[in-house]
Structures are given as C-alpha cells and as structure tokens.
Design an enzyme around this catalytic site. Structure first.
Site, PDB file in Angstrom:
ATOM      1  N   HIS A 485      -9.188   3.466  -6.785  1.00 11.67           N
ATOM      2  CA  HIS A 485      -8.269   4.554  -6.484  1.00 11.67           C
ATOM      3  C   HIS A 485      -9.020   5.884  -6.432  1.00 11.67           C
ATOM      4  O   HIS A 485      -8.874   6.660  -5.487  1.00 11.67           O
ATOM      5  CB  HIS A 485      -7.181   4.613  -7.559  1.00 11.67           C
ATOM      6  CG  HIS A 485      -6.223   5.743  -7.402  1.00 11.67           C
ATOM      7  ND1 HIS A 485      -5.003   5.600  -6.802  1.00 11.67           N
ATOM      8  CD2 HIS A 485      -6.311   7.054  -7.768  1.00 11.67           C
ATOM      9  CE1 HIS A 485      -4.368   6.762  -6.795  1.00 11.67           C
ATOM     10  NE2 HIS A 485      -5.149   7.668  -7.380  1.00 11.67           N
ATOM     11  N   GLU A 486      -9.818   6.138  -7.452  1.00  9.40           N
ATOM     12  CA  GLU A 486     -10.546   7.401  -7.500  1.00  9.40           C
ATOM     13  C   GLU A 486     -11.562   7.499  -6.367  1.00  9.40           C
ATOM     14  O   GLU A 486     -11.768   8.579  -5.798  1.00  9.40           O
ATOM     15  CB  GLU A 486     -11.241   7.563  -8.857  1.00  9.40           C
ATOM     16  CG  GLU A 486     -10.317   7.631 -10.048  1.00  9.40           C
ATOM     17  CD  GLU A 486      -9.285   8.730  -9.941  1.00  9.40           C
ATOM     18  OE1 GLU A 486      -9.489   9.685  -9.162  1.00  9.40           O
ATOM     19  OE2 GLU A 486      -8.254   8.640 -10.613  1.00  9.40           O
ATOM     20  N   HIS A 489     -10.230   8.916  -3.318  1.00 10.70           N
ATOM     21  CA  HIS A 489     -10.221  10.377  -3.256  1.00 10.70           C
ATOM     22  C   HIS A 489     -11.583  10.918  -2.823  1.00 10.70           C
ATOM     23  O   HIS A 489     -11.659  11.930  -2.122  1.00 10.70           O
ATOM     24  CB  HIS A 489      -9.851  10.959  -4.618  1.00 10.70           C
ATOM     25  CG  HIS A 489      -8.404  10.840  -4.955  1.00 10.70           C
ATOM     26  ND1 HIS A 489      -7.408  11.302  -4.134  1.00 10.70           N
ATOM     27  CD2 HIS A 489      -7.777  10.291  -6.036  1.00 10.70           C
ATOM     28  CE1 HIS A 489      -6.230  11.061  -4.688  1.00 10.70           C
ATOM     29  NE2 HIS A 489      -6.426  10.447  -5.838  1.00 10.70           N
TER      30      HIS A 489
END
Length: 914
Positions: A485-486, A489
């Site tokens: 998920h990170e 980003h």
C-alpha cells in the site's frame, strides 16, 4: 564533547556508508554550507544538526517573506502572471523540500536534540505560513490579477484559483466583523477538538475480573495485567485490552461488561463537547457561505456534496444487506449452540467471527511468516511495479542517510531510461522513531520558468521488526499488504508530472489520494490463467514467480483456506464501517442532530437489526469525527470502491498489464492535482466510475477487507489520537500519505495449481465454464473430449460454412452433454468454486483448447456462452438426428481439479466397450 558531537561519533561508527556525488546547495541551503548526495536534488539534506535545522527554518521564513513582500508591491497597472503568480509558485516548489528536511527529522532522527529542533522549526514555519495566508496586501494583488481574466495555461489557472482560496479560507474576502467571527470560531473549534481528545487520553477507567471471568485469554495477556490483593485482574480500558477481551474471552457477561464500559467512556464530558463542536463548525461554514459544515468540508473533494456521500454509503449498505444477513445467521447459530438462547449483541461479533474462523480454518500464521522475508517481499513489489508501470528501480549506494539501515533508490522510465525520481526506505523500528507507517513527500515534481525541472523524492517509513541479532524478522501478511500500500504512494508520487508543486506528488484530492494504493494493495490476479477468478494478493508473485530463497512452497490447500478465510464476513465488516461513516456525515449535515437518538436509530438500520450496546453512546469516543476526518470518514471506503472498479475494468485478468498500467500512469497519475479526479478516472475508464465492482467483489467472492470490526473507537489508540491532533494542526506543506493502522493480522498467499494433464490422442478438447445467471463472470469447471463429429466440426471451422457449424452446432452438442448431468456438474462446480454456493441458477460456456495451449483455454476471456435448456429444446431432436448421440460424439467430461478422487460414471455402452 557536546551532545551533538557525541551523536555524530555514534552515527559515524554505525553508518559505514560514504557520501557520493555531493552536490552543493544553492539558495537557502547553500547559505548554510550544506551538502546532499542524491544527484540532481540540490535541496534535499537528510543529516542536518539541530542548529542547521533552526538556521534553515529562519532562512526559509526570510526568503518567503521577501517574495511575498515583492508581490505585494507590484504596481496595479503592471500586474502579470510573471510577477504575481509565478514567484509564489516557484517559491512553493523550491521551499517544500527545505521545509520537509526541517520537519522529517522529528519523526526519524536518532538524536533527541535534533528531534526537538525539528519540532521547534515546524512550529515556526507553520506560524509563518499561516501569517502569509492572512496578508491582505498580497491577497489584494492576487485577487485583482485574477479578475483581469488573463489567458493562461489550464494548470496555471487552477493554481491561481488555489491561491485565492488560500486567503479566502482565512476570511480575507469577508468583512472585518465576519473575519473576526471566523477567527473566533476557528480558535473555539481547535479548543473543543483538543478537549475532546484530551478527555479520552486522560480517561483512567478500569474494571476488575477474576481469572474465571477472563477465560479464553492467553496466559501472556493475563500476565501483562496488574493483579490486586484479592487476586483479581485490573483491566484498563486501553484499545488493545478491549480488543483482546471482545475477540478471545469466552464469557459473554465479561464481553458485554467491557463493551459497555468502553462505550460509556467520557459520555458525560464528551457528548456536550461534541455538540458544541458540531454547532461551531456549522456556524463557521455558514459564515463562509455554506449551508452546513459537511458541504464546506466536501466542496473541494471528489464527492462534492454531503447528499452524494450519504447516497454512496446507503447504496453500498443496501447492496450488502442480504450477504450480511447470511453471515449473521452463521454467528447467531453458533452462539445459540454454545450459550443457549442469550440474545446476540454487537459485543459478540468479534468473538464469534473468530470462533467460526477457528472451526472452519486450520491456519498457523506463525508458520506462514516464513514465506515473507523482507528482502523477498521488497524485490517482489519492485518487480510487479516495474512490470505494471514500465519503470525500473535501482538502488543508489554510498549515499548520506540518517541511520545505517536506511536505503535509497532511483526510479527510471524503462523505455527511455529517463530518471523519474528517488525514494528513501526507512523500514525498521528503533528508539526515537515515529510509530506509524506513511509516505512523506521530500520534494515534488515542478517545472520552472528557466526550463529547469525539479524531480520528486519520496520517503517511505515502515515499522518492521528485527530479531536479537539484528536480522529482519519475516513479515506477517498485514505487514506485506501495508508495505505494498505504501509503495503505491511512492509510485504515485514519483509518476506525478504536474508542473506545479501544489498539484504534484501526494498533494491531490484526499478522496483520490488513496485510490492508486488501494488499487495496488488489493491487486487481484488471475495467476492460474483462469482456473479461478478470486481475490489474489500480489504475494502470489512473491511466493511463486519471484521466489528466490524459499525452497518449500506454500501448499495449495493452505492457500485455498486462506482465501476462504479472507472472504469471511466481509459484508458485516463493511456495514460496521458504513455505520460510523453515516453517523459522521449526518451530524455534520444536520444542524440539530440528536447524537444519542441518531446512533440508536442508525445502528439497527445498518447493522441488520443489531442495536447499539446498552447504555453506550459511541459519539463520546469517536475521535475520527472530531479531528482529522470530520465529515470525511467515508473517504477511505470511497477510494477502495473506485479502486475496485479500476481493477475490474482494466486489470481484470490479474496479470501485470503493461499497456493498461502505462495508461493508468499517463492518464491518472501523471496529471496529479491539476485536473479534477473524476475527470481523470472518467478519461481512463471511458465512463464515470461505478460502485458495482466493489459490491460484486463482496457478494460474489466474499473478499475479506482489512478493516476490523468496531474499529471506529473500540480500537482507536490514545497515541494515535495525540498524533492526529498534532497532524491536524500542521500546514499543508508537510505532506504525508498515511498507512493503514490497526490492520488485522491477516495472512494470505496462494501457489498456482498445476495445469490439468491431458493425453494428446488427437481428439479436440473443450474447457467448460460456469457462471451465476445474474453475474457475468466465468469460472472454469471441466474438460470435455470430442469424438469424430467434433473433429469434423473443428477441422471445418476455418471455412465460411464451418464457421457457422463451429459457432452454433458444436455449442448445442456440448450443451446436450451438460444438461444430461447438470445436477452432478453443479455439485462439482460448488466444490471447486465456493462462491457459487449462493447461486440458484447457472449458465454455461466453452472454449476450444487450441494447439494444446491449456493455459490460454483456461482464461476467462472470450468464453462462448451455451444455449439454455429451454433454447436447446426447440432444435435438440434435429441436432441429435443429424449428428448422432451428442454424448457419444463428444465423449465424457473430465474434472479440471487434478486432485479430485471422483470418477465419471460410465454408461452401459462404455462398460460394454471396456
């Protein structure tokens, strides 16, 4: 030796890396004589001393003041884009990286004095930025220039509008009396918000239980509790303690007592505070020209209006209700068996979900960890993103870092070889480091008037553990998902090519910011080329295609169990989240919402009849609705819904589709905040985004969502509350994309099963597919072997007449085979694909196995649908007379499951032949 000198010596010993490609600062950093080590990034400095941080903060403020003064003095008859807008845009772009270099050490530096200096610098910079946005002289110049309507580029026009809003958000477009009212209300809102959080943080409520009353709790948990002289355990109402009780305690009375006590926290003090806070926010919104606070909060988001958010939440809720009822009936049945006719309460949800999982699934998550060493997970993530987005990731060695295990990487475009940006990885916990995962933008992409381009730099912060010897501990599945998920980003930040720093990196609409990461986090892949359409984590790649140092594969049976476990009770968990999103949205869109009556009416309506815990009012302990996510609690769900639509529409086969990935990078990531998010998604999808894919993913596949039950406040940590309060007061220059907190320890991976072994006897073979009648999503089921008639048809398929025969008549022959044994076929289908259990009516399809390519034949694309039984009846006799017995012509069905022990029953004729 000073403290700082001593720290420098420690770092020198612990960080053997040397500086490489040192670039001298220009501008503010150059005045300090500082240096950096990332080529082309002349404003990134990661090892500043306490004094250097404070000096740099002063230089940032001085430079900013000078630029604002210059703009304010521009003659009204000489206003232009070049002397009004451009100086402020370039100031913002150049100073963002310097500001972040002052700010991030407070989160990561191993030195106390550096962290303190960083916090002090942040306060000074925040105060200065706020004062700049209250300068009437600068606002006057910008407003007059904007009114001229000069023709400028669309992105520049958008930036100009943002500049105007910056000032008007502080009331500069209002009369003096109204401006004073805005300032008074803003201060009042800040004071009430912090008081609410402080009440929760200072709450010292506790309960006392005997060991029997805590039956089911592990020994290590009991040992962590304080014991009284009466040999009772003292249980403080901290989130981790409450979570353990509600999930593990066998005693229903204890669970209810704890839930009631937790839900009553600060009821007498926080309810009045929240009521005043809501009213103050409504008054502020009206002064600023909005009907209520929700519309003010949503005006610049994708959702736009409160009505649209409420409709969005209610649509999803109603679509999931039937599945939630079925899930709830399972829990009620188990409670009835174990506890008799005691009514089921919301406090029982976590416990009985876990009980059902224990009864249905036999999983050892400690054993599963071994399949996820950090190095393998990281290389797998890099590989997937490279394959998907056309990028190349290379580590940059011998760079200056703030701790010895921090690493730096460069990202290139794989086609042109152009450098796109850099990112740092700070992955492991240590003393003095912040305790949450996030991505920070250290530098945003920007284009300057002299033609220079500033490339983006990101920082990914994670919280992984090391063992006693300093080796990285293998990751749990929730940690793997969080890292992916990170990293989503990071990709989003690096691939953003907006010309203005204001729209670059992660500075996009908050409703949109999480969509790219949700897309990657929830990556579904049809890894087995059509054998099953199901939720598959990207970890399939890690444990199979990219496995390097794991010699023991995760057995397929465990993978299947994990998949079913991840799907468990997804509707109930989604409804729990929707409940509190609705509560948050309604109180901020209704001036006179009764906080107690609202939750009492909403709870049973959304939670399929379950009332709120007796005597509680969750509004007293719901910090998300107070500070940080007020009127925007829906945003995470919003992102996930549209991420599901993007995947289902563009990446439905599950493989890294480079074409679709490049389109996503070009049409969605690259423009950044310079365009409306809905416009970007519509351009990429070819239509407006829809909620249907999200609903289908739960109703059809029961995909598990990493949001635990009752996470609204039952698991809201006090530390998180303090951090949120601090983050809310930070200026927009400090940009973060926060990771998921409180993710359940869900472990999930799956290895691809082998292709069915088919003897090549020269006869054509067809893969049979099945789907639910009302859902156009195929599941491969069986293989049918053709005979002489089938050979003729297949051989003739390349001529004009043959095409007709191949397309029509062969389908009717196959359909005849299926409908003769339909009940057995359906039983087999349900065994192979549990998602089909809820279906009452089915449709069938087929594909020819061409050139022995079984993998292609198993793909769920281009399946030819077979006629229904009713459609077949009108021509069945003619087909049978012309081609003979269909079953004899096409042979018998063979199961696709290579591990099945079932045998196809032979006909009397076949027995005779044998």
């Amino acid at each position: 030796m000073t403290e700082n000198e001593g720290n420098d010596k420690k770092i020198e010993g612990s960080n053997p890396k040397k500086k490489l490609n040192v670039v001298t600062f220009t501008g503010a950093a150059g005045l300090l004589g500082l240096a950096v080590s990332l080529p082309g990034c002349d404003t990134i400095c990661v090892n500043l001393s306490a004094k250097e941080i404070l000096d740099l903060a002063e230089e940032i403020i001085h430079k900013s003041t000078r630029v604002h003064d210059t703009v304010a003095l521009v003659s009204l008859d000489k206003l232009s884009y070049e002397n009004v807008v451009l100086p402020l845009a370039e100031l913002e772009a150049r100073q963002l990286s310097l500001i972040q270099c002052c700010v991030f050490p407070k989160m990561l530096s191993p030195h106390d004095n550096v962290r303190k200096a960083s916090a002090e610098a942040e306060q000074k910079i925040d105060a200065h930025m706020l004062s700049c946005r209250k300068r009437e002289d600068v606002y006057r110049i910008i407003k007059i220039y904007a009114a001229k309507g000069e023709s400028i580029a669309p992105e520049a026009k958008c930036y100009l509008q943002c500049l105007v809003r910056d000032f008007e958000d502080n009331g500069l477009n209002l009369t003096a009396i109204k401006r004073e009212e805005v300032e008074r209300l803003t201060n009042e809102i800040d004071e009430l918000s912090l008081r609410y959080i402080q009440n929760l943080n200072e709450d010292g409520s506790c309960l006392f239980f005997t060991e029997d009353e805590l039956s089911g709790l592990p020994l290590e948990f009991l040992q962590s509790l304080e014991k009284t002289q009466n040999k009772e355990f003292r249980l403080t109402l901290e989130s981790r303690n409450v979570a353990a009780i509600l999930e593990l305690c066998k005693i229903a009375k204890t669970r209810k007592t704890v839930a009631m006590a937790y839900g009553k926290r600060c009821g007498d003090t926080n309810i009045p505070v929240l009521q005043r806070l809501v009213h103050s926010r409504h008054r502020l919104a009206r002064v600023l020209g909005y009907a209520h606070f929700a519309d003010y909060a949503l005006d610049r988001r994708m959702s736009k209006t409160s009505m649209r958010v409420i409709r969005f939440l209610e649509d999803i809720s109603s679509s999931l209700t039937d599945l939630a009822i079925r899930e709830f009936s399972i829990l009620k049945d188990l409670k009835r068996k174990e506890e008799g006719e005691i009514p089921f309460g919301v406090e029982d949800l976590l416990y009985y979900i876990k009980r059902v999982e224990e009864l249905q699934f036999d999983l050892d998550f400690g054993d599963i960890r071994q399949y996820f060493p950090v190095s393998l997970v990281l290389s797998g993530i890099f590989k997937i993103c490279q394959d998907l987005f056309g990028i190349k990731i290379e580590e940059v060695t011998e760079v200056d870092v703030w701790y010895h295990d921090v690493r730096a990487f460069a990202i290139f475009d794989s086609g042109s070889g152009k450098l796109l940006g850099y990112f740092y990885l700070d992955m492991f916990t240590r003393e003095g480091k912040c305790n949450h995962s996030c991505v920070m933008a250290l530098q945003n992409n920007a284009l300057f008037s002299n033609g220079a381009c500033q490339i983006p730099v990101a920082l990914l912060i994670a919280q992984f553990a090391k063992d006693g010897s300093g080796e990285a501990v293998p990751l749990g599945f929730s940690e793997v998902v969080n890292l992916f998920h990170e990293f989503g980003h990071v990709v989003q930040h690096i691939c953003n090519r907006a010309s203005f720093a204001r729209f670059s990196g992660l500075r996009v609409d908050p409703d949109f910011r999480e969509i790219p990461s949700q897309l990657l986090e929830n990556w579904q892949t049809d890894y087995n080329s059509g054998i099953s359409r199901c939720y598959e984590s990207f970890t399939l790649k890690l444990i199979s295609g990219y496995r390097q140092d794991i010699t023991k594969p995760l057995v397929d049976e465990v993978c299947k169990t994990l998949k079913r476990w991840r799907y468990s009770f997804s509707a109930l968990k989604s409804l729990q989240e929707i409940l509190y999103c609705l509560f948050d949205q309604i109180i901020y869109s209704d001036d006179d919402a009764d906080l107690l009556q609202l939750i009492r009416s909403l709870h049973p309506k959304v939670m399929i009849g379950l009332p709120v815990v007796e005597g509680t009012n969750p509004a007293s302990c719901f910090p998300r609705a107070v500070i940080g996510s007020e009127a925007t609690c829906y945003s995470r769900l919003w992102s996930e819904v549209y991420a599901a639509d993007i995947f289902a529409s563009k990446f439905g086969d599950g493989h890294p589709n480079l074409y679709a990935g490049l389109q996503f990078r070009d049409k969605v990531l690259a423009p950044g905040g310079g365009k409306e998010p809905m416009e970007l998604l519509t351009s990429f999808l070819g239509r407006e985004p829809s909620t249907q894919a999200f609903i289908d993913s739960r109703t059809n596949y029961r995909r598990f969502e990493e949001v635990g039950l009752a996470r609204h406040s039952l698991f809201s940590s006090r530390t998180a509350c303090r951090e949120t309060a601090v983050q809310q007061r930070r200026m927009v220059f400090v940009v973060e994309a926060k990771g998921k907190k409180g993710m359940a320890a869900r472990q999930y991976q799956r290895t691809p099963p082998p292709m069915p072994k088919i003897e090549d006897d020269g006869n054509p073979r067809f893969v049979i597919f099945i789907r639910m009648a009302n859902v156009y999503l195929w599941y491969p089921l069986s293989i049918i072997a053709g005979g002489t008639t089938a050979k003729i048809m297949v051989a003739a398929k390349d001529n004009l007449l043959g095409k007709y025969i191949y397309k029509d008549t062969i389908a009717r022959n196959i359909a005849a085979v299926i409908y003769r044994d339909e009940k057995e076929i359906q039983k087999t289908a349900i065994k192979q694909h549990r998602v089909l259990r809820t279906a009452t009516e089915f449709r069938y399809g087929y594909k020819l196995v061409e050139n022995g390519n079984m993998r292609a034949a198993l793909s769920t694309s281009d399946v030819i649908e077979l006629p229904t039984q009713d459609q077949l009846k009108t021509v069945f006799d003619k087909v049978k007379d012309y081609f003979g017995d269909a079953k004899e012509s096409f042979g018998k069905l063979s199961s696709l499951n290579p591990g099945t022990d079932e045998k196809t029953e032979e006909t009397p004729d076949e027995k005779a032949k044998a």
